[in-house]
Write an enzyme that holds these catalytic residues in place. Structure first.
Site, PDB file in Angstrom:
ATOM      1  N   ASN A  53       0.834  -1.215   0.000  1.00 14.53           N
ATOM      2  CA  ASN A  53       0.000   0.000   0.000  1.00 14.53           C
ATOM      3  C   ASN A  53       0.873   1.272   0.000  1.00 14.53           C
ATOM      4  O   ASN A  53       2.099   1.197   0.209  1.00 14.53           O
ATOM      5  CB  ASN A  53      -0.904  -0.026   1.242  1.00 14.53           C
ATOM      6  CG  ASN A  53      -2.184   0.785   1.051  1.00 14.53           C
ATOM      7  OD1 ASN A  53      -2.265   1.661   0.174  1.00 14.53           O
ATOM      8  ND2 ASN A  53      -3.174   0.511   1.870  1.00 14.53           N
ATOM      9  N   ILE A  54       0.253   2.396  -0.185  1.00 11.55           N
ATOM     10  CA  ILE A  54       0.962   3.682  -0.155  1.00 11.55           C
ATOM     11  C   ILE A  54       1.528   3.880   1.262  1.00 11.55           C
ATOM     12  O   ILE A  54       0.811   3.665   2.246  1.00 11.55           O
ATOM     13  CB  ILE A  54      -0.014   4.837  -0.509  1.00 11.55           C
ATOM     14  CG1 ILE A  54      -0.640   4.594  -1.883  1.00 11.55           C
ATOM     15  CG2 ILE A  54       0.682   6.187  -0.450  1.00 11.55           C
ATOM     16  CD1 ILE A  54      -1.814   5.507  -2.210  1.00 11.55           C
ATOM     17  N   ALA A  55       2.809   4.234   1.344  1.00 10.39           N
ATOM     18  CA  ALA A  55       3.510   4.469   2.614  1.00 10.39           C
ATOM     19  C   ALA A  55       3.645   3.220   3.494  1.00 10.39           C
ATOM     20  O   ALA A  55       3.797   3.320   4.713  1.00 10.39           O
ATOM     21  CB  ALA A  55       2.855   5.613   3.407  1.00 10.39           C
ATOM     22  N   SER A  56       3.604   2.047   2.870  1.00  7.84           N
ATOM     23  CA  SER A  56       3.762   0.808   3.650  1.00  7.84           C
ATOM     24  C   SER A  56       5.224   0.568   4.034  1.00  7.84           C
ATOM     25  O   SER A  56       5.519  -0.271   4.881  1.00  7.84           O
ATOM     26  CB  SER A  56       3.230  -0.389   2.855  1.00  7.84           C
ATOM     27  OG  SER A  56       3.850  -0.445   1.577  1.00  7.84           O
ATOM     28  N   LYS A  58       7.877   0.574   1.339  1.00  6.99           N
ATOM     29  CA  LYS A  58       8.581  -0.039   0.193  1.00  6.99           C
ATOM     30  C   LYS A  58       9.923   0.648  -0.083  1.00  6.99           C
ATOM     31  O   LYS A  58      10.947  -0.006  -0.217  1.00  6.99           O
ATOM     32  CB  LYS A  58       7.706   0.035  -1.076  1.00  6.99           C
ATOM     33  CG  LYS A  58       6.380  -0.704  -0.968  1.00  6.99           C
ATOM     34  CD  LYS A  58       5.542  -0.553  -2.203  1.00  6.99           C
ATOM     35  CE  LYS A  58       5.163   0.885  -2.529  1.00  6.99           C
ATOM     36  NZ  LYS A  58       4.338   1.563  -1.504  1.00  6.99           N
ATOM     37  N   THR A  59       9.898   1.994  -0.164  1.00  4.43           N
ATOM     38  CA  THR A  59      11.139   2.722  -0.462  1.00  4.43           C
ATOM     39  C   THR A  59      12.165   2.466   0.637  1.00  4.43           C
ATOM     40  O   THR A  59      13.353   2.252   0.355  1.00  4.43           O
ATOM     41  CB  THR A  59      10.868   4.244  -0.576  1.00  4.43           C
ATOM     42  OG1 THR A  59       9.760   4.430  -1.451  1.00  4.43           O
ATOM     43  CG2 THR A  59      12.068   4.991  -1.113  1.00  4.43           C
ATOM     44  N   THR A  60      11.711   2.454   1.880  1.00  5.03           N
ATOM     45  CA  THR A  60      12.603   2.215   3.012  1.00  5.03           C
ATOM     46  C   THR A  60      13.222   0.824   2.900  1.00  5.03           C
ATOM     47  O   THR A  60      14.413   0.636   3.157  1.00  5.03           O
ATOM     48  CB  THR A  60      11.817   2.368   4.341  1.00  5.03           C
ATOM     49  OG1 THR A  60      11.094   3.602   4.284  1.00  5.03           O
ATOM     50  CG2 THR A  60      12.714   2.350   5.544  1.00  5.03           C
ATOM     51  N   GLU A 128      10.588  -1.254  -7.120  1.00  7.00           N
ATOM     52  CA  GLU A 128       9.456  -0.824  -6.296  1.00  7.00           C
ATOM     53  C   GLU A 128       8.198  -0.873  -7.162  1.00  7.00           C
ATOM     54  O   GLU A 128       8.116  -0.214  -8.182  1.00  7.00           O
ATOM     55  CB  GLU A 128       9.681   0.606  -5.792  1.00  7.00           C
ATOM     56  CG  GLU A 128       8.578   1.067  -4.856  1.00  7.00           C
ATOM     57  CD  GLU A 128       8.895   2.408  -4.211  1.00  7.00           C
ATOM     58  OE1 GLU A 128       9.913   3.034  -4.576  1.00  7.00           O
ATOM     59  OE2 GLU A 128       8.114   2.822  -3.343  1.00  7.00           O
TER      60      GLU A 128
HETATM   61  N1  LIG Z   1       8.767   0.335   9.870  1.00  4.37           N
HETATM   62  C1  LIG Z   1       8.507   1.653   9.895  1.00  4.37           C
HETATM   63  N2  LIG Z   1       8.088   2.243  11.027  1.00  4.37           N
HETATM   64  C2  LIG Z   1       7.806   3.562  11.062  1.00  4.37           C
HETATM   65  N3  LIG Z   1       7.919   4.392   9.985  1.00  4.37           N
HETATM   66  C3  LIG Z   1       8.343   3.870   8.837  1.00  4.37           C
HETATM   67  C4  LIG Z   1       8.665   2.476   8.710  1.00  4.37           C
HETATM   68  N4  LIG Z   1       9.042   2.233   7.447  1.00  4.37           N
HETATM   69  C5  LIG Z   1       8.963   3.411   6.795  1.00  4.37           C
HETATM   70  N5  LIG Z   1       8.568   4.409   7.620  1.00  4.37           N
HETATM   71  C6  LIG Z   1       8.329   5.811   7.289  1.00  4.37           C
HETATM   72  O1  LIG Z   1       7.031   5.866   6.701  1.00  4.37           O
HETATM   73  C7  LIG Z   1       6.992   6.733   5.585  1.00  4.37           C
HETATM   74  C8  LIG Z   1       6.616   5.916   4.350  1.00  4.37           C
HETATM   75  O2  LIG Z   1       7.657   4.998   4.059  1.00  4.37           O
HETATM   76  P1  LIG Z   1       8.131   4.727   2.562  1.00  4.37           P
HETATM   77  O3  LIG Z   1       9.265   3.792   2.613  1.00  4.37           O
HETATM   78  O4  LIG Z   1       8.322   6.033   1.853  1.00  4.37           O
HETATM   79  O5  LIG Z   1       6.811   4.006   1.996  1.00  4.37           O
HETATM   80  P2  LIG Z   1       6.388   3.642   0.502  1.00  4.37           P
HETATM   81  O6  LIG Z   1       7.605   3.701  -0.352  1.00  4.37           O
HETATM   82  O7  LIG Z   1       5.792   2.287   0.610  1.00  4.37           O
HETATM   83  O8  LIG Z   1       5.373   4.663   0.097  1.00  4.37           O
HETATM   84  C9  LIG Z   1       8.378   7.373   5.501  1.00  4.37           C
HETATM   85  O9  LIG Z   1       8.326   8.608   6.184  1.00  4.37           O
HETATM   86  C10 LIG Z   1       9.272   6.370   6.237  1.00  4.37           C
HETATM   87  O10 LIG Z   1      10.382   6.999   6.836  1.00  4.37           O
HETATM   88  N1  LIG Z   2      -0.060   3.118 -10.262  1.00  8.45           N
HETATM   89  C1  LIG Z   2       0.078   4.022  -9.259  1.00  8.45           C
HETATM   90  C2  LIG Z   2       1.170   3.982  -8.408  1.00  8.45           C
HETATM   91  C3  LIG Z   2       1.280   4.931  -7.428  1.00  8.45           C
HETATM   92  N2  LIG Z   2       0.340   5.902  -7.310  1.00  8.45           N
HETATM   93  C4  LIG Z   2       0.511   6.956  -6.302  1.00  8.45           C
HETATM   94  C5  LIG Z   2       0.302   6.535  -4.886  1.00  8.45           C
HETATM   95  C6  LIG Z   2       1.202   7.450  -4.112  1.00  8.45           C
HETATM   96  O1  LIG Z   2       0.545   8.697  -3.875  1.00  8.45           O
HETATM   97  C7  LIG Z   2       2.359   7.689  -5.065  1.00  8.45           C
HETATM   98  C8  LIG Z   2       3.575   6.859  -4.823  1.00  8.45           C
HETATM   99  O2  LIG Z   2       3.247   5.647  -4.196  1.00  8.45           O
HETATM  100  P1  LIG Z   2       4.054   5.079  -2.909  1.00  8.45           P
HETATM  101  O3  LIG Z   2       5.391   4.681  -3.436  1.00  8.45           O
HETATM  102  O4  LIG Z   2       4.160   6.166  -1.914  1.00  8.45           O
HETATM  103  O5  LIG Z   2       3.257   3.919  -2.443  1.00  8.45           O
HETATM  104  O6  LIG Z   2       1.843   7.404  -6.359  1.00  8.45           O
HETATM  105  C9  LIG Z   2      -0.752   5.916  -8.169  1.00  8.45           C
HETATM  106  O7  LIG Z   2      -1.628   6.793  -8.042  1.00  8.45           O
HETATM  107  N3  LIG Z   2      -0.843   4.976  -9.132  1.00  8.45           N
END
Ligand SMILES: Nc1ncnc2c1ncn2[C@@H]1O[C@H](COP(=O)(O)OP(=O)(O)O)[C@@H](O)[C@H]1O
Ligand SMILES: Nc1ccn([C@H]2C[C@H](O)[C@@H](COP(=O)(O)O)O2)c(=O)n1
Length: 260
Positions: A53-56, A58-60, A128
């Site tokens: 999901n968004i902000a789950s 993944k990037t981290t 990602e």
């Molecule tokens: N295990 C964790 N616990 C708390 N915060 C986290 C954790 N992993 C990532 N974050 C924070 O949550 C936010 C979303 O993480 P991110 O890696 O950008 O998610 P995604 O790439 O899935 O959108 C960032 O601010 C990151 O620093």
């Molecule tokens: N096919 C997609 C992929 C991503 N998004 C949006 C969702 C987030 O706002 C942003 C980046 O995603 P995240 O890496 O933070 O999970 O892009 C979308 O609308 N459609």
């Protein structure tokens, strides 16, 4: 010959507690895709997609593996989505998804195709998300929620089907970072990306449901590879422990492990 796994070995994978169920067809599709890549490039290359999901997180997760391995890591091309020759498609989509959802998703499909098909600089690539989740999660959500007209949905579907049939967008392993929508909501707020301030809990719930249907229940669309599920609601320290526990499973997907 090429040393691909037998059906029996593929099916054994179902027994692993962290592996989600997968259909028999999928195993065949994955084999075909890997075979295509092998024929094309003369050597086995492995593609692992981090999904969630968004902000789950993944990037981290990708950052962690980028720092601790020498594999190729491709983050989502979000900067491109925020600036296409001066246009912020991500921002436009969140302002008015019925008008701009199709525009953003058309461009995302192109940028993900570019990610999948660019020459690999290492035998192992970690990406990602994927062109598959772009279509099966985000396009699907826009369509189901009535914010993408059927005519746009079918045109994107035709493009997607052409791409999957005629190019190599194959994946060897999906790592699903499984979170609750509540966790994502908290992390999203902390990350504070300007365009995403408008995101409501309901949106994260809808994306979560689609991910669960696609990767856990496997009732939505065909899954292009085996799935490794990592529960990801924990703090960073615990997540690092989980990445270490799963390091071999992630970096040496089962069907590769048993075929080299
Ligand atoms: N295990 C964790 N616990 C708390 N915060 C986290 C954790 N992993 C990532 N974050 C924070 O949550 C936010 C979303 O993480 P991110 O890696 O950008 O998610 P995604 O790439 O899935 O959108 C960032 O601010 C990151 O620093
Ligand atoms: N096919 C997609 C992929 C991503 N998004 C949006 C969702 C987030 O706002 C942003 C980046 O995603 P995240 O890496 O933070 O999970 O892009 C979308 O609308 N459609």
């Amino acid at each position: 010959g090429l040393g691909f796994c037998s059906w029996k070995r593929q099916r054994k994978q179902l027994l692993h507690p962290l592996m989600a169920n997968r259909s028999l067809c999928m195993a065949g599709c994955s084999q075909d895709a890997s075979y295509k890549r092998l024929i094309n490039e003369g050597e086995k290359k492995t593609v692992i997609c981090i999904e969630g999901n968004i902000a789950s997180g993944k990037t981290t997760c990708l950052d962690y593996f980028a720092k601790t391995t020498s594999i190729e890591v491709l983050t989502e091309p979000v900067p491109k989505w925020r600036n296409v020759r001066g246009h912020n498609l991500l921002g436009l989509m969140y302002q008015d998804s019925s008008r701009w959802g199709i525009t953003l998703q058309t461009y995302i499909q192109l940028t993900m195709l570019d990610q999948h098909t660019r020459p690999m600089i290492s035998p192992l690539r970690m990406m990602e998300r994927s062109i598959h989740s772009a279509k099966h999660i985000f396009v699907e959500n826009l369509y189901r929620s009535g914010r993408m007209p059927e005519v746009d949905y079918v045109v994107l579907t035709e493009w997607f089907e052409w791409i999957t049939k005629n190019t190599d967008v194959s994946v060897d392993l999906i790592v699903y970072l499984q979170t609750s929508p509540e966790t994502c909501y908290e992390r999203l707020k902390n990350r504070c990306r300007e365009e995403e301030k408008i995101i409501a809990m309901e949106y994260l719930e809808a994306i979560h449901q689609l991910y669960e249907e696609w990767l856990i229940k496997q009732t939505l669309f065909k899954v292009p590879s085996p799935v490794l599920v990592i529960p990801a609601d924990n703090d960073m320290q615990k997540m690092i422990e989980k990445y270490e526990e799963n390091r071999d499973r992630i970096l040496t997907p089962y069907n590769i492990q048993h075929c080299l």
